[in-house]
Design a protein around this motif. Structure first.
Motif, mmCIF file in Angstrom:
data_model
loop_
_atom_site.group_PDB
_atom_site.id
_atom_site.type_symbol
_atom_site.label_atom_id
_atom_site.label_comp_id
_atom_site.label_asym_id
_atom_site.label_seq_id
_atom_site.Cartn_x
_atom_site.Cartn_y
_atom_site.Cartn_z
ATOM 1 N N UNK A 28 -13.646 -40.569 3.652
ATOM 2 C CA UNK A 28 -14.508 -39.399 3.718
ATOM 3 C C UNK A 28 -15.827 -39.720 3.019
ATOM 4 N N UNK A 29 -16.917 -39.444 3.718
ATOM 5 C CA UNK A 29 -18.249 -39.632 3.162
ATOM 6 C C UNK A 29 -18.842 -38.307 2.736
ATOM 7 N N UNK A 30 -19.728 -38.374 1.748
ATOM 8 C CA UNK A 30 -20.376 -37.173 1.221
ATOM 9 C C UNK A 30 -21.851 -37.206 1.576
ATOM 10 N N UNK A 31 -22.296 -36.208 2.307
ATOM 11 C CA UNK A 31 -23.704 -36.064 2.679
ATOM 12 C C UNK A 31 -24.256 -34.846 1.956
ATOM 13 N N UNK A 32 -24.997 -35.096 0.875
ATOM 14 C CA UNK A 32 -25.568 -34.006 0.090
ATOM 15 C C UNK A 32 -26.721 -33.351 0.840
ATOM 16 N N UNK A 33 -27.007 -32.110 0.465
ATOM 17 C CA UNK A 33 -28.066 -31.378 1.158
ATOM 18 C C UNK A 33 -29.444 -31.989 0.919
ATOM 19 N N UNK A 34 -29.624 -32.647 -0.235
ATOM 20 C CA UNK A 34 -30.914 -33.293 -0.497
ATOM 21 C C UNK A 34 -31.108 -34.537 0.366
ATOM 22 N N UNK A 35 -30.022 -35.041 0.943
ATOM 23 C CA UNK A 35 -30.095 -36.217 1.816
ATOM 24 C C UNK A 35 -30.087 -35.840 3.294
ATOM 25 N N UNK A 36 -30.318 -34.562 3.581
ATOM 26 C CA UNK A 36 -30.377 -34.077 4.956
ATOM 27 C C UNK A 36 -31.836 -33.803 5.304
ATOM 28 N N UNK A 37 -32.211 -34.114 6.540
ATOM 29 C CA UNK A 37 -33.589 -33.892 6.986
ATOM 30 C C UNK A 37 -33.910 -32.408 6.953
ATOM 31 N N UNK A 38 -35.167 -32.133 6.616
ATOM 32 C CA UNK A 38 -35.613 -30.738 6.516
ATOM 33 C C UNK A 38 -35.412 -30.008 7.841
ATOM 34 N N UNK A 39 -34.971 -28.775 7.737
ATOM 35 C CA UNK A 39 -34.707 -27.909 8.895
ATOM 36 C C UNK A 39 -33.558 -28.417 9.760
ATOM 37 N N UNK A 40 -32.738 -29.312 9.234
ATOM 38 C CA UNK A 40 -31.608 -29.816 10.001
ATOM 39 C C UNK A 40 -30.310 -29.089 9.655
ATOM 40 N N UNK A 41 -30.300 -28.349 8.567
ATOM 41 C CA UNK A 41 -29.063 -27.709 8.118
ATOM 42 C C UNK A 41 -28.519 -26.730 9.155
ATOM 43 N N UNK A 42 -29.411 -26.072 9.864
ATOM 44 C CA UNK A 42 -28.937 -25.072 10.847
ATOM 45 C C UNK A 42 -28.249 -25.725 12.038
ATOM 46 N N UNK A 43 -28.576 -26.977 12.300
ATOM 47 C CA UNK A 43 -27.989 -27.632 13.470
ATOM 48 C C UNK A 43 -26.697 -28.380 13.143
ATOM 49 N N UNK A 44 -26.378 -28.557 11.879
ATOM 50 C CA UNK A 44 -25.146 -29.259 11.504
ATOM 51 C C UNK A 44 -23.996 -28.255 11.483
ATOM 52 N N UNK A 45 -23.017 -28.474 12.337
ATOM 53 C CA UNK A 45 -21.870 -27.586 12.446
ATOM 54 C C UNK A 45 -20.583 -28.398 12.338
ATOM 55 N N UNK A 46 -19.479 -27.695 12.176
ATOM 56 C CA UNK A 46 -18.186 -28.363 12.081
ATOM 57 C C UNK A 46 -17.871 -29.124 13.365
ATOM 58 N N UNK A 47 -17.198 -30.278 13.194
ATOM 59 C CA UNK A 47 -16.743 -31.127 14.290
ATOM 60 C C UNK A 47 -17.910 -31.739 15.077
ATOM 61 N N UNK A 48 -19.115 -31.746 14.489
ATOM 62 C CA UNK A 48 -20.255 -32.360 15.152
ATOM 63 C C UNK A 48 -20.367 -33.824 14.723
ATOM 64 N N UNK A 49 -20.640 -34.684 15.673
ATOM 65 C CA UNK A 49 -20.838 -36.090 15.365
ATOM 66 C C UNK A 49 -22.221 -36.275 14.736
ATOM 67 N N UNK A 50 -22.270 -37.082 13.693
ATOM 68 C CA UNK A 50 -23.518 -37.278 12.969
ATOM 69 C C UNK A 50 -23.594 -38.727 12.492
ATOM 70 N N UNK A 51 -24.811 -39.251 12.455
ATOM 71 C CA UNK A 51 -25.030 -40.615 11.976
ATOM 72 C C UNK A 51 -25.832 -40.578 10.675
ATOM 73 N N UNK A 52 -25.482 -41.478 9.773
ATOM 74 C CA UNK A 52 -26.170 -41.565 8.487
ATOM 75 C C UNK A 52 -26.019 -42.989 7.964
ATOM 76 N N UNK A 53 -26.775 -43.287 6.929
ATOM 77 C CA UNK A 53 -26.723 -44.618 6.323
ATOM 78 C C UNK A 53 -25.982 -44.530 4.993
ATOM 79 N N UNK A 54 -25.197 -45.550 4.689
ATOM 80 C CA UNK A 54 -24.460 -45.585 3.425
ATOM 81 C C UNK A 54 -25.393 -46.076 2.326
ATOM 82 N N UNK A 55 -25.592 -45.277 1.308
ATOM 83 C CA UNK A 55 -26.486 -45.640 0.210
ATOM 84 C C UNK A 55 -25.737 -46.158 -1.011
#
Length: 647
Positions: free
Chosen positions: A161-188
């Motif tokens: 399980x990966x943790x994607x904090x809200x500060x690491x989310x693109x601005x105005x993207x929070x409304x489009x992130x929903x449960x069971x949605x596929x998402x790509x991110x980089x491991x920091x």
């Protein structure tokens, strides 16, 4: 035949996504713990377990002492039993023998279950940490499993399980992130925690944009196009500087693609973030001018401390600065220079105010703790070019809202450009050749030459600041880097080919001085002195020594080379077995040509009769080699009738 144990073992391996060796070691460790608990064995006693997958059975082996009469079968064994496992066993030896209890299956089922589960959890955690530590800085894809006030939990491979904090989310993207949605991110970052491996993800990191470019632009993945720098404000805008590692490649076009087909998927992935792709340039002034785009630039003027002033037309000032200073901030991050953007009217007004106040342009000198005058106030205006009254009139006309004509606009631009260049005239100039010549004539040993700071060898100040920033403090650092890998310095921003030539001249000076110290020239008689440079005539022809540029040493060296030149030619003739390059051989072949090429290639001399000639058809020629006369003859080739040219 596969037993139930074997099938359960395979199911566990598949479920936990662990290797068979890891699961086997976990089960064997659990059986050892169960045996110790069952027989209350000492922790100092060596115990090991062996798993037979085919039969689904465990065998326990314990270390025991060989005795004549067994009192405690947990730690003692008879000689007869010991020699079944070790034929060379004697009384008093410690031998590893099988010690599997008869009712061990029931005991193991009761006592080893918790131990097995714990061992498997530990193995699974170690496997996850080791797997994702190798993927730090790479893109992973997952599914949103939960949303909380701190961020999002993303389900990844290997049941991690990966943790994607809200500060690491693109601005105005929070409304489009929903449960069971596929998402790509980089491991920091990946680290262990009491609750399991903590895998931190990010979509605002610059490396996320770089990895997306690698996926969608094959030239970047294969190294044909190199990403030099990235500046980004997530969700708003980004600037990327790219360069080609091969000739004939358009790096900007390769990244954008035909009709933007390559860059559009990246923009969509980043929620509409605007991306500017510019071509990287080793010259900082040109690079900064491109980084300010889409605004047009009148001039870029570098100064000390990685500071630069950029002058733009008045109508381009807001575009150069950008909304809330966004364009200027991104350009500064991209180039790693502090940028001061001025309009041409503002720059002219500042110069005029300094002239009226009779203020010289000065810069601080940290070594002497004082300010140095770079341009005197009475040098702002040059007689015959512009006057203070003319500049005041132009600025007044502009402030009144009246448009300037072409002549007034050009005069204002030329005035600002000349003064700004004069302010930084000494900052961008290179005096390496003069410095090398003085060092050569001074006769300093190589140790003293290598100990010289890079600021004292005549390199431009902005190059000195770049070299110091990257750890090149002395000539010795430059010498070692050039000998090891010259590309290391050339990749630095600001190291143009001319700068590399200056650094190469310093390296050659140190190399020549070290060779001279290692092989001192023997003392020769005066009559033999003119023949000494003959051995080095070829090297001097390719790489002229610094002292040969000017001064008495240059004249002496030229005289000696002139005297010995025939000797070198005669030596070349007397030794035909030596390899001669194709270019040198071609120069020795006489060319007989009496053809006038003025009609084909234009006028060469100032002959007035040739100007009156009517430009005819370009004549074609052919070159033939005549072996009898050992010469090359050039002849005109005419076309007759419908014949082809025959080329």
């Amino acid at each position: 035949m596969k037993t139930d144990f074997f099938l359960a073992f395979n199911e566990m391996v598949e479920e936990k996504q662990l290797s068979r060796e890891v699961v086997t070691k976990a089960l064997e460790s659990a059986m050892v713990s169960a045996y110790r608990k069952a027989v209350t064995a000492s922790a100092a006693q060596h115990v090991e377990a062996v798993l037979n997958l085919e039969e689904g059975k465990f065998q326990i082996y314990a270390e025991k002492e060989v005795v004549d009469s067994v009192v405690d079968d947990r730690t003692e064994v008879s000689l007869e039993t010991a020699r079944q496992f070790n034929p060379a066993a004697e009384y008093g030896d410690l031998v590893i023998v099988e010690s599997t209890p008869e009712d061990f299956g029931r005991i193991a089922a009761q006592t080893a279950r918790q131990v097995i589960q714990q061992r498997l959890r530990d193995a699974e955690r170690a496997e996850q940490i080791g797997y994702y530590e190798k993927k730090v800085g790479e893109i992973v894809s997952g599914v949103v499993q939960s949303i909380n006030r701190d961020g999002y939990t993303i389900g990844l491979d290997k049941k991690a399980e990966g943790t994607l904090l809200k500060k690491d989310v693109i601005r105005d993207e929070e409304r489009s992130i929903q449960l069971h949605k596929h998402i790509r991110a980089i491991i920091t970052e990946v680290k262990d925690s009491p609750r399991g491996p903590l895998i931190l993800l990010s979509r605002v990191d610059r490396k996320f944009l770089y990895r997306l470019l690698e996926i969608d632009v094959p030239e970047i993945f294969h190294g044909i196009v190199e990403v030099r720098s990235i500046a980004r404000e997530p969700g708003a805008r980004a600037k990327i500087a790219v360069s080609a590692t091969q000739a004939g490649i358009d790096p900007v076009g390769a990244c954008v693609g035909m009709q933007g087909k390559r860059i559009q998927p990246i923009v969509k992935e980043l929620c509409g973030e605007k991306i500017d792709v510019i071509e990287w340039n080793p010259d900082p002034a040109l690079f900064i001018a491109k980084a300010i785009s889409p605004a047009k630039v009148i001039g870029v003027y570098l100064s000390g401390g990685r500071n630069t002033t950029v002058v733009v037309p008045d109508d381009q000032l807001s575009l150069a600065i950008g909304k809330d200073g966004q364009n200027a901030r991104l350009a500064a991050k991209l180039t790693n220079w502090r940028i001061d953007i001025k309009s041409v009217s503002e720059a002219a007004a500042d110069i005029l105010a300094a002239y009226d106040a009779q203020e010289d342009y000065t810069i601080p000198d940290p070594e002497q703790d004082k300010r140095v005058v770079m341009l005197a106030w009475d040098s702002y205006f040059v007689e015959g070019k512009e006057t203070p009254d003319e500049i005041r009139a132009i600025l007044q006309k502009k402030s009144d809202g009246h448009p300037l004509n072409f002549e007034e606009d050009e005069k204002l631009n030329r005035f600002v450009d000349r003064v700004e260049k004069a302010k930084t005239a000494g900052f961008n100039e290179s005096t390496v050749r003069e410095t090398v010549r003085k060092l050569y004539q001074s006769g300093k040993p190589s140790d003293e030459l290598m100990a010289l700071p890079v600021s004292e060898v005549g390199l431009p100040n902005f190059v000195v600041s770049v070299l110091r920033y990257n750890g090149f403090k002395t000539v010795e650092d430059l010498y070692k880097s050039v000998k090891a890998d010259p590309e290391e310095i050339f990749k630095l921003q600001g190291t143009t080919p001319s700068v590399m030539d200056d650094i190469a001249s310093l390296v050659r000076l140190v190399e020549d001085r070290r060779n001279a110290e290692a092989n001192p020239a023997p003392v020769q008689e005066e009559a033999a002195e003119p023949e000494a440079p003959a051995a080095d005539s070829e090297r001097e022809a390719d790489e002229p020594a610094p002292a040969a540029e000017s001064g008495e040493a240059a004249e002496d060296l030229a005289a000696e080379t002139t005297v010995t030149a025939p000797a070198s030619e005669s030596a070349a003739e007397s030794e035909p077995e030596e390899d001669v390059s194709f270019d040198d051989l071609f120069k020795l072949i006489p060319v007989a040509s009496e053809i006038d090429y003025s009609e084909d290639f234009g006028e060469v001399s100032g002959d007035s009769d040739r100007k009156k000639k009517k430009k005819g058809r370009r004549k074609n020629t052919e070159i033939e080699y005549d072996p009898d006369s050992d010469s090359t003859v050039v002849r005109k080739k005419h076309r007759r009738g419908d014949e082809d040219w025959g080329w």
